[in-house]
Design a protein around this motif. Structure first.
Motif, PDB file in Angstrom:
ATOM      1  N   GLN A 110       0.838  -1.203   0.000  1.00  0.00           N
ATOM      2  CA  GLN A 110       0.000   0.000   0.000  1.00  0.00           C
ATOM      3  C   GLN A 110       0.869   1.248   0.000  1.00  0.00           C
ATOM      4  N   ILE A 111       0.337   2.301  -0.619  1.00  0.00           N
ATOM      5  CA  ILE A 111       1.003   3.609  -0.611  1.00  0.00           C
ATOM      6  C   ILE A 111       0.073   4.613   0.050  1.00  0.00           C
ATOM      7  N   PHE A 112       0.599   5.360   1.029  1.00  0.00           N
ATOM      8  CA  PHE A 112      -0.158   6.455   1.624  1.00  0.00           C
ATOM      9  C   PHE A 112       0.168   7.723   0.853  1.00  0.00           C
ATOM     10  N   THR A 113      -0.840   8.286   0.235  1.00  0.00           N
ATOM     11  CA  THR A 113      -0.656   9.452  -0.613  1.00  0.00           C
ATOM     12  C   THR A 113      -1.584  10.576  -0.198  1.00  0.00           C
ATOM     13  N   LYS A 114      -1.449  11.731  -0.846  1.00  0.00           N
ATOM     14  CA  LYS A 114      -2.272  12.876  -0.472  1.00  0.00           C
ATOM     15  C   LYS A 114      -3.698  12.730  -0.983  1.00  0.00           C
ATOM     16  N   ARG A 115      -4.586  13.492  -0.382  1.00  0.00           N
ATOM     17  CA  ARG A 115      -6.001  13.450  -0.741  1.00  0.00           C
ATOM     18  C   ARG A 115      -6.211  14.151  -2.075  1.00  0.00           C
ATOM     19  N   GLU A 116      -7.232  13.716  -2.804  1.00  0.00           N
ATOM     20  CA  GLU A 116      -7.461  14.239  -4.152  1.00  0.00           C
ATOM     21  C   GLU A 116      -8.937  14.597  -4.359  1.00  0.00           C
ATOM     22  N   THR A 117      -9.220  15.125  -5.535  1.00  0.00           N
ATOM     23  CA  THR A 117     -10.587  15.469  -5.935  1.00  0.00           C
ATOM     24  C   THR A 117     -11.033  14.517  -7.034  1.00  0.00           C
ATOM     25  N   ILE A 118     -12.255  14.015  -6.909  1.00  0.00           N
ATOM     26  CA  ILE A 118     -12.832  13.122  -7.927  1.00  0.00           C
ATOM     27  C   ILE A 118     -14.023  13.824  -8.565  1.00  0.00           C
ATOM     28  N   LYS A 119     -14.126  13.729  -9.898  1.00  0.00           N
ATOM     29  CA  LYS A 119     -15.208  14.388 -10.629  1.00  0.00           C
ATOM     30  C   LYS A 119     -15.987  13.379 -11.459  1.00  0.00           C
ATOM     31  N   TYR A 120     -17.276  13.642 -11.563  1.00  0.00           N
ATOM     32  CA  TYR A 120     -18.135  12.916 -12.501  1.00  0.00           C
ATOM     33  C   TYR A 120     -19.119  13.920 -13.092  1.00  0.00           C
ATOM     34  N   GLU A 121     -18.929  14.186 -14.361  1.00  0.00           N
ATOM     35  CA  GLU A 121     -19.727  15.206 -15.047  1.00  0.00           C
ATOM     36  C   GLU A 121     -19.667  16.518 -14.258  1.00  0.00           C
ATOM     37  N   SER A 122     -20.801  17.035 -13.774  1.00  0.00           N
ATOM     38  CA  SER A 122     -20.779  18.315 -13.051  1.00  0.00           C
ATOM     39  C   SER A 122     -20.596  18.138 -11.541  1.00  0.00           C
ATOM     40  N   ASN A 123     -20.546  16.897 -11.093  1.00  0.00           N
ATOM     41  CA  ASN A 123     -20.406  16.635  -9.653  1.00  0.00           C
ATOM     42  C   ASN A 123     -18.934  16.468  -9.270  1.00  0.00           C
ATOM     43  N   THR A 124     -18.563  17.092  -8.145  1.00  0.00           N
ATOM     44  CA  THR A 124     -17.177  17.044  -7.672  1.00  0.00           C
ATOM     45  C   THR A 124     -17.148  16.738  -6.178  1.00  0.00           C
ATOM     46  N   VAL A 125     -16.258  15.841  -5.785  1.00  0.00           N
ATOM     47  CA  VAL A 125     -16.042  15.549  -4.368  1.00  0.00           C
ATOM     48  C   VAL A 125     -14.574  15.828  -4.063  1.00  0.00           C
ATOM     49  N   SER A 126     -14.346  16.728  -3.106  1.00  0.00           N
ATOM     50  CA  SER A 126     -12.973  17.089  -2.741  1.00  0.00           C
ATOM     51  C   SER A 126     -12.522  16.336  -1.488  1.00  0.00           C
ATOM     52  N   ASP A 127     -11.245  16.395  -1.223  1.00  0.00           N
ATOM     53  CA  ASP A 127     -10.655  15.834  -0.007  1.00  0.00           C
ATOM     54  C   ASP A 127     -10.956  14.345   0.150  1.00  0.00           C
ATOM     55  N   VAL A 128     -10.821  13.618  -0.957  1.00  0.00           N
ATOM     56  CA  VAL A 128     -11.084  12.176  -0.942  1.00  0.00           C
ATOM     57  C   VAL A 128      -9.818  11.435  -0.527  1.00  0.00           C
ATOM     58  N   ASN A 129      -9.964  10.486   0.386  1.00  0.00           N
ATOM     59  CA  ASN A 129      -8.848   9.652   0.820  1.00  0.00           C
ATOM     60  C   ASN A 129      -8.573   8.593  -0.241  1.00  0.00           C
ATOM     61  N   ILE A 130      -7.477   8.766  -0.966  1.00  0.00           N
ATOM     62  CA  ILE A 130      -7.112   7.821  -2.016  1.00  0.00           C
ATOM     63  C   ILE A 130      -6.284   6.691  -1.405  1.00  0.00           C
ATOM     64  N   VAL A 131      -6.708   5.460  -1.670  1.00  0.00           N
ATOM     65  CA  VAL A 131      -6.038   4.279  -1.096  1.00  0.00           C
ATOM     66  C   VAL A 131      -5.489   3.423  -2.229  1.00  0.00           C
ATOM     67  N   PRO A 132      -4.224   3.637  -2.607  1.00  0.00           N
ATOM     68  CA  PRO A 132      -3.591   2.766  -3.610  1.00  0.00           C
ATOM     69  C   PRO A 132      -3.095   1.497  -2.918  1.00  0.00           C
ATOM     70  N   ILE A 133      -3.591   0.349  -3.355  1.00  0.00           N
ATOM     71  CA  ILE A 133      -3.305  -0.897  -2.651  1.00  0.00           C
ATOM     72  C   ILE A 133      -3.285  -2.054  -3.640  1.00  0.00           C
ATOM     73  N   SER A 134      -2.540  -3.088  -3.323  1.00  0.00           N
ATOM     74  CA  SER A 134      -2.512  -4.278  -4.173  1.00  0.00           C
ATOM     75  C   SER A 134      -3.801  -5.069  -3.991  1.00  0.00           C
ATOM     76  N   HIS A 135      -3.987  -6.077  -4.845  1.00  0.00           N
ATOM     77  CA  HIS A 135      -5.264  -6.794  -4.897  1.00  0.00           C
ATOM     78  C   HIS A 135      -5.551  -7.600  -3.622  1.00  0.00           C
ATOM     79  N   GLU A 136      -4.527  -7.883  -2.799  1.00  0.00           N
ATOM     80  CA  GLU A 136      -4.737  -8.686  -1.586  1.00  0.00           C
ATOM     81  C   GLU A 136      -5.518  -7.935  -0.511  1.00  0.00           C
ATOM     82  N   PHE A 137      -5.684  -6.632  -0.672  1.00  0.00           N
ATOM     83  CA  PHE A 137      -6.318  -5.781   0.343  1.00  0.00           C
ATOM     84  C   PHE A 137      -7.712  -6.269   0.727  1.00  0.00           C
ATOM     85  N   ILE A 138      -8.440  -6.799  -0.232  1.00  0.00           N
ATOM     86  CA  ILE A 138      -9.817  -7.241   0.036  1.00  0.00           C
ATOM     87  C   ILE A 138      -9.834  -8.376   1.063  1.00  0.00           C
TER      88      ILE A 138
END
Length: 415
Positions: A110-138
């Motif tokens: 896993q990598i701990f990285t900074k928070r980001e913004t996710i967009k879908y069309e006109s909708n935006t969510v800021s300060d999202v906790n991004i979790v980059p992780i390998s497939h074993e995480f589940i």
């Protein structure tokens, strides 16, 4: 037995009469007990609720889960300047350990990285906790899905632009529409939504409701393996029943060999066992309980003096009645018990008021904060028992003084 029940009833009547006759004086005297019981039980209820919440949230994680990284979960004897020179764990080390470690159920990166913004069309969510992780995480964390799935090993290894959204993130981006198969924008690229996690509710610290999980190799491709602003961690889930000390020694020895550390050199990494983190939490909770007891103890001390004051006044006001009772054959122990019961009843009344206040505030906060504050039966019994003990201790001297009154002198003084 009937005599003692009658005595208890009579003492209750005197206590209620004290409340009716001298409302302000009695309530002010009981205030210390009320505040003391309220303080103690409020702290214990809050800490118990917090402990229960943390336990529920961490129940999916094995307490033997190990986090290999350049930071320590707790205090360390290694100087800070030296710890700051420790290198990040690398993906190549994850691959090496995954292929060589024994008695391992799952091993992830896993990598701990900074928070980001996710967009879908006109909708935006800021300060999202991004979790980059390998497939074993589940399998390591035991994720539960509202809909969809987690990415597979092939998608994880290739760093495919797929994403699993937390419940709140999906709700904010898509509302009631179907999120699966839709494309959201993150890091300036489009990610396909393949899964939505079940709602977890309010949490201590981070919650998956406000997280977005992506393949770790996508972030590695984006930032590289030596970015100083990222923190990498290798997560081990040992097989059940494994000797943890031997398992940690195996990790240490293999990583030291891989990094080429010599015999006299210290480990430039930390092997953090999750149970150590739980012990740290338990220690903090224990300290919070202790602080609550110390603060509340002063209120109970003041409350005890208040009860004693009421009882000394009560003895003085009823000196004539005590003399009549003793002249009619009442024994010293009955006079003693009468005043003791009265003191205990008054103190318990103050304690009950404190418990009612805790219950009312817990109900309000549970609705306002979406956090379940629980006033358990154990804390109720503890609060009631403490109030009774305070009443017993506070009433003992006034009760002894009443029981030792000379009947003739008592009647004469009362007149």
């Amino acid at each position: 037995m009937i005599v003692y029940l009658r005595l208890l009833k009579e003492s209750f009547g005197f206590a209620m009469n004290a409340l009716r006759s001298n409302k302000l004086r009695t309530l002010l005297s009981l205030l210390g007990v009320t505040i003391g019981i309220f303080s103690i039980i409020a702290v214990l209820a809050a800490v118990d609720s917090l402990d229960r919440k943390i336990s529920d949230e961490l129940s999916s994680l094995d307490k033997n889960t190990i986090y290999l990284m350049k930071f320590s979960f707790g205090p360390s004897d290694i100087p800070q300047w030296k710890r700051e020179q420790f290198p990040n764990v690398k993906y190549t080390e994850y691959v090496y350990l995954k292929n060589t470690m024994t008695h391992t159920e799952q091993l992830g990166y896993q990598i701990f990285t900074k928070r980001e913004t996710i967009k879908y069309e006109s909708n935006t969510v800021s300060d999202v906790n991004i979790v980059p992780i390998s497939h074993e995480f589940i399998d390591i964390q035991g994720l539960k899905f509202e809909k969809g799935r987690f990415y597979n090993e092939s998608e994880a290894n290739s760093g495919a632009p797929v994403i699993v959204l937390g419940y709140e993130i999906a709700k904010s981006l898509f509302g009631d529409s179907e999120p699966l198969g839709k494309k959201v924008r993150l890091y300036g690229q489009k990610f396909i939504v393949i899964g939505v996690l079940k709602k977890e509710g309010s949490s201590i610290g981070e919650t998956n409701d406000t997280a977005a999980i992506i393949p770790v190799n996508f972030v590695r491709r984006l930032y590289g393996d030596n970015n100083p602003n990222l923190t990498n961690v290798i997560i081990f889930k040992p097989e059940k029943g494994v000797d943890m000390e031997e398992y940690k020694s195996e990790i240490s020895q293999k990583l030291r060999n891989f990094r080429g550390l010599k015999a006299g050199e210290i480990d430039n990494f930390f092997i953090n066992v999750f149970s150590g983190f739980l012990d740290l939490i338990d220690n903090i909770i224990g300290q919070m309980n202790m602080v609550g007891w110390i603060i509340s103890g002063f209120s109970l001390l003041v409350g005890g003096f208040g009860i004693a004051n009421i009882m000394f006044v009560s003895v003085k006001e009823r000196t004539n009645l005590i003399g009549i009772q003793k002249s009619l054959g009442a024994k010293n122990r009955f006079i003693l018990l009468q005043f003791l019961f009265e003191a205990i009843i008054l103190s318990v009344l103050g304690g009950i008021i404190g418990l009612i206040m805790v219950w009312a505030i817990a109900m309000i906060l549970s609705k306002v904060l979406d956090f379940e504050f629980v006033l358990g039966l154990g804390n109720i019994l503890l609060g009631t028992g403490l109030a009774a003990i305070i009443g017993l201790i506070s009433g003992i001297l006034p009760a002894i003084s009443a029981s030792k009154l000379d009947p003739v002198e008592a009647i004469r003084t009362g007149m």
